[in-house]
Design a protein around this motif. Structure first.
Motif, PDB file in Angstrom:
ATOM      1  N   PRO A 179       3.869   7.670  -5.926  1.00 30.72           N
ATOM      2  CA  PRO A 179       3.431   9.048  -6.193  1.00 30.72           C
ATOM      3  C   PRO A 179       4.522  10.091  -5.959  1.00 30.72           C
ATOM      4  CG  PRO A 179       1.784   7.913  -4.911  1.00 30.72           C
ATOM      5  CD  PRO A 179       2.933   6.981  -5.042  1.00 30.72           C
ATOM      6  N   LEU A 180       5.333   9.905  -4.908  1.00 30.49           N
ATOM      7  CA  LEU A 180       6.404  10.882  -4.653  1.00 30.49           C
ATOM      8  C   LEU A 180       7.404  10.907  -5.802  1.00 30.49           C
ATOM      9  CD1 LEU A 180       7.393  10.680  -0.869  1.00 30.49           C
ATOM     10  CD2 LEU A 180       6.281  12.553  -2.073  1.00 30.49           C
ATOM     11  N   VAL A 235      -8.604   6.470  -0.235  1.00 26.43           N
ATOM     12  CA  VAL A 235      -7.229   5.973  -0.306  1.00 26.43           C
ATOM     13  C   VAL A 235      -6.253   6.990   0.289  1.00 26.43           C
ATOM     14  CG1 VAL A 235      -5.349   5.445  -1.913  1.00 26.43           C
ATOM     15  CG2 VAL A 235      -7.598   4.425  -2.258  1.00 26.43           C
ATOM     16  N   TYR A 277      -0.538  26.516   3.293  1.00 26.56           N
ATOM     17  CA  TYR A 277      -1.052  27.543   2.378  1.00 26.56           C
ATOM     18  C   TYR A 277      -2.416  28.075   2.801  1.00 26.56           C
ATOM     19  CZ  TYR A 277      -4.010  23.914   0.316  1.00 26.56           C
ATOM     20  OH  TYR A 277      -4.929  22.934   0.128  1.00 26.56           O
ATOM     21  N   PHE A 287      -6.707  17.752  -2.450  1.00 19.10           N
ATOM     22  CA  PHE A 287      -6.038  17.242  -3.648  1.00 19.10           C
ATOM     23  C   PHE A 287      -6.541  15.869  -4.099  1.00 19.10           C
ATOM     24  CE2 PHE A 287      -3.051  20.373  -2.063  1.00 19.10           C
ATOM     25  CZ  PHE A 287      -2.656  21.022  -3.233  1.00 19.10           C
ATOM     26  N   ILE A 343       0.854  19.307   1.783  1.00 21.67           N
ATOM     27  CA  ILE A 343       0.706  19.697   0.379  1.00 21.67           C
ATOM     28  C   ILE A 343       1.552  18.793  -0.523  1.00 21.67           C
ATOM     29  CG2 ILE A 343       2.548  21.447   0.362  1.00 21.67           C
ATOM     30  CD1 ILE A 343       0.506  23.163  -1.294  1.00 21.67           C
ATOM     31  N   VAL A 344       2.686  18.306   0.005  1.00 21.38           N
ATOM     32  CA  VAL A 344       3.532  17.397  -0.780  1.00 21.38           C
ATOM     33  C   VAL A 344       2.823  16.057  -0.947  1.00 21.38           C
ATOM     34  CG1 VAL A 344       5.719  16.157  -0.835  1.00 21.38           C
ATOM     35  CG2 VAL A 344       5.665  18.531  -0.086  1.00 21.38           C
ATOM     36  N   THR A 345       2.328  15.513   0.187  1.00 20.51           N
ATOM     37  CA  THR A 345       1.550  14.274   0.127  1.00 20.51           C
ATOM     38  C   THR A 345       0.370  14.441  -0.820  1.00 20.51           C
ATOM     39  OG1 THR A 345       2.124  13.817   2.420  1.00 20.51           O
ATOM     40  CG2 THR A 345       0.268  12.610   1.517  1.00 20.51           C
ATOM     41  N   TRP A 399       0.836  -1.205   0.000  1.00 18.49           N
ATOM     42  CA  TRP A 399       0.000   0.000   0.000  1.00 18.49           C
ATOM     43  C   TRP A 399       0.873   1.257   0.000  1.00 18.49           C
ATOM     44  CZ3 TRP A 399      -5.496   0.522   0.385  1.00 18.49           C
ATOM     45  CH2 TRP A 399      -5.923   1.834   0.578  1.00 18.49           C
ATOM     46  N   LEU A 424       0.648  21.281 -13.900  1.00 17.37           N
ATOM     47  CA  LEU A 424       1.145  20.330 -12.904  1.00 17.37           C
ATOM     48  C   LEU A 424       2.671  20.284 -12.817  1.00 17.37           C
ATOM     49  CD1 LEU A 424       0.021  18.508 -10.753  1.00 17.37           C
ATOM     50  CD2 LEU A 424       0.035  16.627 -12.376  1.00 17.37           C
ATOM     51  N   TYR A 431       2.234   5.651  -1.966  1.00 12.26           N
ATOM     52  CA  TYR A 431       2.939   6.792  -1.389  1.00 12.26           C
ATOM     53  C   TYR A 431       4.301   7.050  -2.015  1.00 12.26           C
ATOM     54  CZ  TYR A 431       3.921  10.546   1.671  1.00 12.26           C
ATOM     55  OH  TYR A 431       4.197  11.791   2.119  1.00 12.26           O
ATOM     56  N   GLY A 489       5.005  24.002   4.409  1.00 15.15           N
ATOM     57  CA  GLY A 489       4.041  23.497   3.436  1.00 15.15           C
ATOM     58  C   GLY A 489       2.679  24.158   3.530  1.00 15.15           C
ATOM     59  N   ILE A 533      -0.252  16.637  -3.331  1.00 12.14           N
ATOM     60  CA  ILE A 533      -0.007  16.819  -4.763  1.00 12.14           C
ATOM     61  C   ILE A 533       0.624  15.565  -5.368  1.00 12.14           C
ATOM     62  CG2 ILE A 533       2.261  17.920  -4.658  1.00 12.14           C
ATOM     63  CD1 ILE A 533       1.118  19.867  -6.777  1.00 12.14           C
ATOM     64  N   ALA A 534       1.381  14.802  -4.563  1.00 11.03           N
ATOM     65  CA  ALA A 534       1.937  13.536  -5.053  1.00 11.03           C
ATOM     66  C   ALA A 534       0.801  12.567  -5.375  1.00 11.03           C
ATOM     67  CB  ALA A 534       2.882  12.927  -4.021  1.00 11.03           C
ATOM     68  N   LEU A 535      -0.158  12.430  -4.459  1.00  6.31           N
ATOM     69  CA  LEU A 535      -1.300  11.546  -4.704  1.00  6.31           C
ATOM     70  C   LEU A 535      -2.123  12.053  -5.879  1.00  6.31           C
ATOM     71  CD1 LEU A 535      -2.419  10.798  -1.032  1.00  6.31           C
ATOM     72  CD2 LEU A 535      -1.596   9.140  -2.700  1.00  6.31           C
ATOM     73  N   ASN A 536      -2.302  13.380  -5.938  1.00  6.34           N
ATOM     74  CA  ASN A 536      -3.052  13.969  -7.035  1.00  6.34           C
ATOM     75  C   ASN A 536      -2.412  13.619  -8.377  1.00  6.34           C
ATOM     76  OD1 ASN A 536      -3.363  16.488  -8.986  1.00  6.34           O
ATOM     77  ND2 ASN A 536      -5.177  16.395  -7.686  1.00  6.34           N
ATOM     78  N   THR A 537      -1.070  13.689  -8.433  1.00  5.85           N
ATOM     79  CA  THR A 537      -0.360  13.359  -9.670  1.00  5.85           C
ATOM     80  C   THR A 537      -0.622  11.914 -10.073  1.00  5.85           C
ATOM     81  OG1 THR A 537       1.373  14.855  -8.933  1.00  5.85           O
ATOM     82  CG2 THR A 537       1.888  13.457 -10.799  1.00  5.85           C
ATOM     83  N   LEU A 538      -0.515  11.004  -9.095  1.00  3.41           N
ATOM     84  CA  LEU A 538      -0.742   9.587  -9.399  1.00  3.41           C
ATOM     85  C   LEU A 538      -2.161   9.374  -9.923  1.00  3.41           C
ATOM     86  CD1 LEU A 538       0.259   6.529  -9.040  1.00  3.41           C
ATOM     87  CD2 LEU A 538      -1.121   6.580  -6.978  1.00  3.41           C
ATOM     88  N   PHE A 539      -3.145   9.920  -9.205  1.00  4.95           N
ATOM     89  CA  PHE A 539      -4.543   9.661  -9.550  1.00  4.95           C
ATOM     90  C   PHE A 539      -4.935  10.301 -10.870  1.00  4.95           C
ATOM     91  CE2 PHE A 539      -5.316   9.349  -4.734  1.00  4.95           C
ATOM     92  CZ  PHE A 539      -5.035   7.990  -4.765  1.00  4.95           C
ATOM     93  N   THR A 540      -4.527  11.545 -11.094  1.00  2.64           N
ATOM     94  CA  THR A 540      -4.978  12.205 -12.311  1.00  2.64           C
ATOM     95  C   THR A 540      -4.160  11.801 -13.536  1.00  2.64           C
ATOM     96  OG1 THR A 540      -3.591  14.117 -11.880  1.00  2.64           O
ATOM     97  CG2 THR A 540      -5.862  14.241 -11.099  1.00  2.64           C
ATOM     98  N   GLN A 541      -2.864  11.511 -13.361  1.00  2.61           N
ATOM     99  CA  GLN A 541      -2.030  11.216 -14.523  1.00  2.61           C
ATOM    100  C   GLN A 541      -1.990   9.733 -14.871  1.00  2.61           C
ATOM    101  OE1 GLN A 541      -0.948  13.789 -16.324  1.00  2.61           O
ATOM    102  NE2 GLN A 541      -1.977  14.974 -14.742  1.00  2.61           N
ATOM    103  N   PHE A 546      -1.600  23.805  -9.487  1.00  2.00           N
ATOM    104  CA  PHE A 546      -1.657  22.348  -9.674  1.00  2.00           C
ATOM    105  C   PHE A 546      -2.709  21.909 -10.678  1.00  2.00           C
ATOM    106  CE2 PHE A 546      -5.111  19.886  -7.748  1.00  2.00           C
ATOM    107  CZ  PHE A 546      -5.796  20.857  -7.045  1.00  2.00           C
ATOM    108  N   LEU A 554       6.776   9.931  -8.839  1.00  2.00           N
ATOM    109  CA  LEU A 554       6.042  10.473  -9.983  1.00  2.00           C
ATOM    110  C   LEU A 554       6.021  12.000  -9.931  1.00  2.00           C
ATOM    111  CD1 LEU A 554       4.572   9.059 -12.289  1.00  2.00           C
ATOM    112  CD2 LEU A 554       2.436   9.377 -11.041  1.00  2.00           C
ATOM    113  N   LEU A 555       5.875  12.535  -8.711  1.00  2.00           N
ATOM    114  CA  LEU A 555       5.877  13.989  -8.515  1.00  2.00           C
ATOM    115  C   LEU A 555       7.206  14.579  -8.969  1.00  2.00           C
ATOM    116  CD1 LEU A 555       4.405  16.479  -7.240  1.00  2.00           C
ATOM    117  CD2 LEU A 555       5.628  15.938  -5.143  1.00  2.00           C
TER     118      LEU A 555
END
Lengths: 287, 267
Positions: A44-45, B138, A232, B210, B114-116, A36, A257, A41, A230, B118-126, A253, A47-48
């Motif tokens: 995605p990091l 999730v 905002y 996100f 925000i890092v967590t 998981w 992106l 996690y 972090g 946007i990272a998840l957002n990138t995975l899900f949307t891309q 974002f 990928l970011l």
């Protein structure tokens, strides 16, 4: 004696195999959470990070996965972004210092002055606000600082002061707890022993108190610093028109992106540098 | 350097001042939910329960609370299963990379939200085709795992592993040992961890922003969206009080259940 119903043969066989192979048991226990966290996690990091090196097609808004350092270079060379990053770091430093200043007397009182039976209550009083919704706490300060609000003319209004005060308010418990734990170590006779051995107050402070305080404050600062970097929403609600790094990430974002990703990497870099710096104090073992 | 009498008094006064700083803003929000003035004029012009009944009848608030509860329950269920298994592995076994796994569990709440997010957002949307209700759950489950792991691990470290070995020696299968030995010892800690996970999920907003699919509004998202609408402010204020109550209550219960102060500090 009661007889347990015989388990069906396949479950018995599976359990027998599990019983004989501890490594197999370990894998079974570890695999679900590990899969998981890696898939949802770590991937995605990564990928970011990769996205920061991708490009956005200016017509369709779609991401094209061609490797290019343009976005990252753009972020690293645009003064506006760098100033925002610098301001964000300054806010995080200010918040951390203010948290330490407020945490010291409170933690000292809790650890050395308050009656021992009161200590659990005081700890609960400090920790409970962490669980009161983050959003509501920022909202409370928005109401408190409102021009026609409770503080009236004494309110600094919405701006950088309000941001630093609100963020300090939000993360204070993260600083109080490690400092309290640190100072608790001085309970008993350390201070008396130092005095008996002829140490003057300043010497006692330098050789007994400071070695305890430094790693404690460093441990607390990991949270106060990282969480401020972090943020905002606080700036949105009490910062007036000011912006921090998080606002830039948030603003970009949905449209760009790669730019948002490149901007989000900045706090990661600052945080990594910060963690490396304070690792020497031994603070990380206390998290 | 023994603390002198005056120094103790100064510390006492400073401590009271800091605690006032911590509680006054929250008290103000609570008071304002009964303030007859819709613009929160101070001092309050009178006492009213109108805002509470207005909020209870507000369709937006009601559906937001419902969604928040659904998401929190599902995320908690996932976190409890994954977290319990992981804590058994982390405490009862020695293996290569154990520290790395512990760090990995902690990372989703240690890194800025925000890092967590946007990272998840990138995975899900891309990579996975967009945001939905599932992606929201999730996202929440991911940062809730650590709470269950922390609580269960703390309890496992205090219970004796020899009990489990004895059970095995007496011929119990792994499942029977879990059912009759490990689980009863762990139950309180699991409930505590679950309550904390629920509380954390219920009031989370950044990762939520996100990962929530279009049209999905949790209670924090509803509050944020209505915050800038002056005519909504009394209802927003009541929703804010409700949000605090629904997230602090489980924590209080968890605290009573687990009986050690360490659990509540790791948020």
């Amino acid at each position: 004696m009661t007889t347990l119903p015989a388990p069906s043969s396949w479950t018995r066989r599976v359990q027998a195999v599990l019983h004989r192979h501890p490594r197999l048991r370990l894998s079974g226990l570890l695999a679900p959470a590990l899969l998981w966290l890696v898939l949802l996690y770590l991937v995605p990091l990564v990928l970011l990070l990769l996205t920061a090196f991708a490009e956005t097609d200016s017509f369709t808004g779609q991401i094209t996965w061609t490797l290019s350092a343009d976005t990252v270079l753009d972020v690293l060379t645009t003064p506006a972004y760098l100033f925002t990053a610098l301001r964000t770091v300054l806010v995080a430093v200010g918040v951390t210092v203010l948290c330490a200043v407020l945490a010291l007397p409170l933690a000292t009182y809790m650890a050395l002055v308050a009656a021992p039976r009161r200590r659990p209550l005081l700890v609960a009083l400090v920790v409970t606000p962490l669980w009161a919704s983050y959003l509501v706490k920022v909202y409370a300060w928005r109401i408190l600082l409102a021009p026609e609000g409770v503080l009236g003319g004494a309110s600094p209004g919405y701006g950088w002061t309000a941001v630093v005060v609100t963020l300090t308010y939000l993360w204070l418990p993260y600083m109080v707890m490690p400092v309290y734990t640190g100072i608790s170590a001085l309970r008993g006779s350390y201070l008396e022993a130092a005095a008996d051995l002829g140490a003057r107050p300043w010497t006692t402070f330098r050789t007994v108190v400071l070695p305890v305080l430094k790693p404690a404050i460093a441990a607390g600062s990991v949270f106060t610093f990282s969480l401020s970097l972090g943020d905002y929403i606080t700036v949105q609600l009490v910062g007036g028109t000011n912006q921090m790094l998080g606002n830039l990430v948030y603003a970009n974002f949905s449209t760009d992106l790669p730019l948002a990703a490149a901007l989000a990497v900045l706090p990661l870099i600052v945080m990594a540098a910060y963690l490396l710096t304070i690792r020497r104090t031994g603070a990380l073992d206390r998290l | 350097m023994v603390l002198s009498g005056p120094a103790r008094w100064v510390l006492r006064i400073l401590a009271i001042a800091v605690l006032t700083f911590v509680y006054a803003p929250l008290a103000l929000v609570l008071l304002n939910s009964f303030n007859a003035s819709a613009t929160f004029a101070w001092p309050p012009s009178g006492f009213t329960l109108d805002w509470w009944s207005a909020a209870a009848g507000n369709e937006g608030v009601r559906s937001a609370v419902l969604l928040s509860v659904e998401v929190a329950l599902l995320a908690t269920a996932i976190a409890v299963v994954l977290g319990t298994l992981a804590s058994l592995a982390l405490v009862r076994y020695e293996f290569f990379g154990r520290d790395v796994v512990s760090l990995l569990v902690l990372l989703p709440i240690a890194l800025p939200g925000i890092v967590t997010g946007i990272a998840l957002n990138t995975l899900f949307t891309q990579a996975l085709g967009g945001l939905t209700f599932v992606t929201l759950v999730v996202g929440h489950a991911t940062f809730c795992i650590v709470l269950v792991v922390n609580n269960a691990s703390a309890r496992l470290r205090r219970t004796n592993a020899t009990l489990e070995e004895a059970s095995t020696d007496l011929g119990a299968t792994p499942w029977t040992t879990w059912r009759l030995v490990t689980f009863p010892a762990l139950r309180g800690a699991l409930v505590a961890g679950a309550l904390l996970a629920f509380a954390l999920s219920f009031d989370e907003i950044i990762v939520t922003t996100f990962t929530a699919g279009p049209g999905l509004q949790t209670l924090p998202l509803w509050i944020l969206q209505n915050l800038f609408r002056p005519n909504q402010s009394p209802i927003v204020n009541v929703a804010a009080v409700g949000l605090v109550v629904i997230s602090v209550l489980p924590v209080y219960l968890a605290y009573r259940l687990s009986g050690d102060s360490a659990t509540a500090t790791t948020k």
